[in-house]
Design a protein around this motif. Structure first.
Motif, PDB file in Angstrom:
ATOM      1  N   PRO A 194      26.928  32.397 -27.710  1.00  0.00           N
ATOM      2  CA  PRO A 194      27.543  33.536 -28.582  1.00  0.00           C
ATOM      3  C   PRO A 194      26.604  33.983 -29.684  1.00  0.00           C
ATOM      4  O   PRO A 194      26.839  35.232 -30.310  1.00  0.00           O
ATOM      5  N   GLY A 195      25.594  33.163 -29.979  1.00  0.00           N
ATOM      6  CA  GLY A 195      24.578  33.500 -31.055  1.00  0.00           C
ATOM      7  C   GLY A 195      23.228  33.810 -30.487  1.00  0.00           C
ATOM      8  O   GLY A 195      22.190  33.809 -31.137  1.00  0.00           O
ATOM      9  N   TYR A 211      21.674  36.748 -30.437  1.00  0.00           N
ATOM     10  CA  TYR A 211      21.483  37.769 -30.863  1.00  0.00           C
ATOM     11  C   TYR A 211      20.493  37.412 -32.190  1.00  0.00           C
ATOM     12  O   TYR A 211      19.714  38.497 -32.648  1.00  0.00           O
ATOM     13  N   GLY A 212      20.335  36.377 -32.675  1.00  0.00           N
ATOM     14  CA  GLY A 212      19.491  35.864 -33.903  1.00  0.00           C
ATOM     15  C   GLY A 212      18.252  35.878 -33.302  1.00  0.00           C
ATOM     16  O   GLY A 212      17.982  35.604 -32.132  1.00  0.00           O
ATOM     17  N   GLY A 213      17.173  36.251 -34.347  1.00  0.00           N
ATOM     18  CA  GLY A 213      15.813  35.941 -33.863  1.00  0.00           C
ATOM     19  C   GLY A 213      15.366  37.089 -32.719  1.00  0.00           C
ATOM     20  O   GLY A 213      14.329  37.109 -32.468  1.00  0.00           O
ATOM     21  N   SER A 214      16.094  38.347 -32.942  1.00  0.00           N
ATOM     22  CA  SER A 214      15.645  39.417 -32.078  1.00  0.00           C
ATOM     23  C   SER A 214      15.653  38.988 -30.661  1.00  0.00           C
ATOM     24  O   SER A 214      14.906  39.485 -29.979  1.00  0.00           O
ATOM     25  N   THR A 215      16.570  37.823 -30.170  1.00  0.00           N
ATOM     26  CA  THR A 215      16.836  37.436 -28.863  1.00  0.00           C
ATOM     27  C   THR A 215      15.827  36.553 -28.359  1.00  0.00           C
ATOM     28  O   THR A 215      15.556  35.951 -27.316  1.00  0.00           O
ATOM     29  N   HIS A 216      14.638  36.178 -29.439  1.00  0.00           N
ATOM     30  CA  HIS A 216      13.457  35.577 -28.672  1.00  0.00           C
ATOM     31  C   HIS A 216      13.998  34.159 -28.574  1.00  0.00           C
ATOM     32  O   HIS A 216      13.296  33.547 -27.596  1.00  0.00           O
ATOM     33  N   PRO A 217      14.910  33.432 -29.147  1.00  0.00           N
ATOM     34  CA  PRO A 217      15.325  31.963 -28.549  1.00  0.00           C
ATOM     35  C   PRO A 217      15.682  32.062 -27.468  1.00  0.00           C
ATOM     36  O   PRO A 217      15.195  31.074 -26.724  1.00  0.00           O
ATOM     37  N   VAL A 218      16.701  32.874 -26.829  1.00  0.00           N
ATOM     38  CA  VAL A 218      16.859  32.866 -25.705  1.00  0.00           C
ATOM     39  C   VAL A 218      15.759  33.005 -24.708  1.00  0.00           C
ATOM     40  O   VAL A 218      15.611  32.209 -23.813  1.00  0.00           O
ATOM     41  N   PRO A 276      26.068  35.225 -34.143  1.00  0.00           N
ATOM     42  CA  PRO A 276      26.905  36.029 -33.327  1.00  0.00           C
ATOM     43  C   PRO A 276      27.049  37.460 -33.817  1.00  0.00           C
ATOM     44  O   PRO A 276      26.526  38.028 -34.967  1.00  0.00           O
ATOM     45  N   VAL A 277      27.495  38.235 -32.873  1.00  0.00           N
ATOM     46  CA  VAL A 277      27.812  39.830 -33.098  1.00  0.00           C
ATOM     47  C   VAL A 277      29.247  39.991 -33.193  1.00  0.00           C
ATOM     48  O   VAL A 277      29.922  39.586 -32.315  1.00  0.00           O
TER      49      VAL A 277
END
Length: 336
Positions: free
Chosen positions: A110-111, A113-120, A156-157
């Motif tokens: 669910p989260g 979206y943090g780090g401009s999606t770079h972590p995923v 999250p968003v």
């Protein structure tokens, strides 16, 4: 799978660096070197790293260890990046990596979206190389870094209002309403995303979720060929974030595939809303070029986002995907 040892060497070199620099910009090097080795360019890895080295910062200091008892209070706290990486390092030393990923994926999803999606995206690269049979120490440590970065930047968003969508991923992306104010970086713009078209919300079957995710990656990559000028760097993530989720699916239980495609859609659509141009340009075919030649262009250019989009384009392999990668080369500033 890289059999030269280059990827492990590069990851060991990089694990003394933090996941970010100047407090918010992502360290892309682990993702880029994995893409290089996965596409037969291991010989270019250390030369590329030498060019990128000035963008690396030392590994951050910890605050206090994350534990199974108190992890919720540390979730989404970027000051705790080192603590989270240490936590996942311990977890992966004690449990099979697939078990750790399965346990944490629904907590982190669910989260994404943090780090401009770079972590995923970083996790997706790490999982790909582990699935290829390379569960070496440096590659497991890389998964710990990716998961730890994701936990630290977990964001999250909320408050999204669904609006009418479309049957296909391409048409749904076309229907995404642009945010009204374009000022600021990714976090500022993300707060302005309010309305996203419905797509894949009714999916309940894991196989259909997988098919939809492939469709989304293809549609977002193709779209870059005509819309990438909205923001040559940031619109790359509309394709690479869902592709990172797609790469992780084979390592996850099928019950997690449906929520994964829904989260990936939100990420891709939100990036589209934040950075879409006012109007597309005409599609330009890539010409008589092979996938390998396109990736060589990306490597010669050197920009990390160009390399990662080309990596995604090669996963797809069709003409429009290759055109998107060529477009990224032409739009982006090369690494110097």
């Amino acid at each position: 799978m890289d059999t030269t040892g280059t990827l492990d060497e590069a990851l060991q070199r990089l694990h003394t660096s933090g996941p970010e620099r100047i407090g918010r910009l992502t360290n892309h090097a682990p993702m880029a070197v994995e893409a290089l080795t996965a596409n037969g360019q291991a010989a270019a890895v250390h030369r590329w790293l030498d060019l990128y080295a000035s963008r690396l910062e030392e590994f951050p200091s910890g605050v206090e260890p994350v534990t199974d008892a108190d992890w919720p209070s540390a979730l989404g706290d970027p000051r705790r990046a080192a603590d989270w990486i240490g936590y996942f390092g311990r977890e992966l030393a004690e449990r099979p990596w697939r078990d750790v990923l399965t346990r944490w994926w629904p907590r982190l999803l669910p989260g994404m979206y943090g780090g401009s999606t770079h972590p995923v995206i970083r996790v997706g690269h790490a999982v790909r190389t582990l699935l290829a049979g390379g569960d070496t120490g440096p590659r497991l440590t890389e998964l710990a870094h990716g998961l730890g970065y994701w936990a630290a930047r977990h964001h999250p968003v909320r408050g999204l209002v669904p609006v009418p969508g479309a049957d296909s991923a391409a048409a749904a992306l076309d229907a995404v309403p642009a945010v009204t104010a374009r000022a600021g970086g990714f976090p500022d713009r993300l707060h302005r995303v309010r309305n996203l078209p419905v797509w894949a919300a009714a999916v309940t079957d894991p196989d259909e979720a997988h098919r939809r995710l492939v469709e989304l990656v293809r549609a977002a990559t193709h779209r870059y060929a005509t819309h990438g000028h909205g923001d040559a760097t940031m619109l790359v993530h509309a394709a690479t974030a869902p592709n990172a989720v797609l790469r992780a699916l084979p390592a996850l239980p099928r019950v997690l595939w449906v929520p994964s495609v829904q989260a990936a859609w939100t990420a891709s659509a939100a990036v589209t809303a934040m950075y879409a141009p006012d109007a597309p340009v005409a599609y330009v075919p890539p010409g008589p070029v092979t996938p390998g030649e396109v990736f060589e262009q990306a490597v010669a250019h050197g920009d990390e986002h160009v390399i990662k989009l080309a990596d995604t384009a090669l996963d797809l392999g069709d003409e429009r995907a290759l055109a998107a990668a060529v477009r990224a080369v032409r739009l982006s500033e090369p690494l110097r």
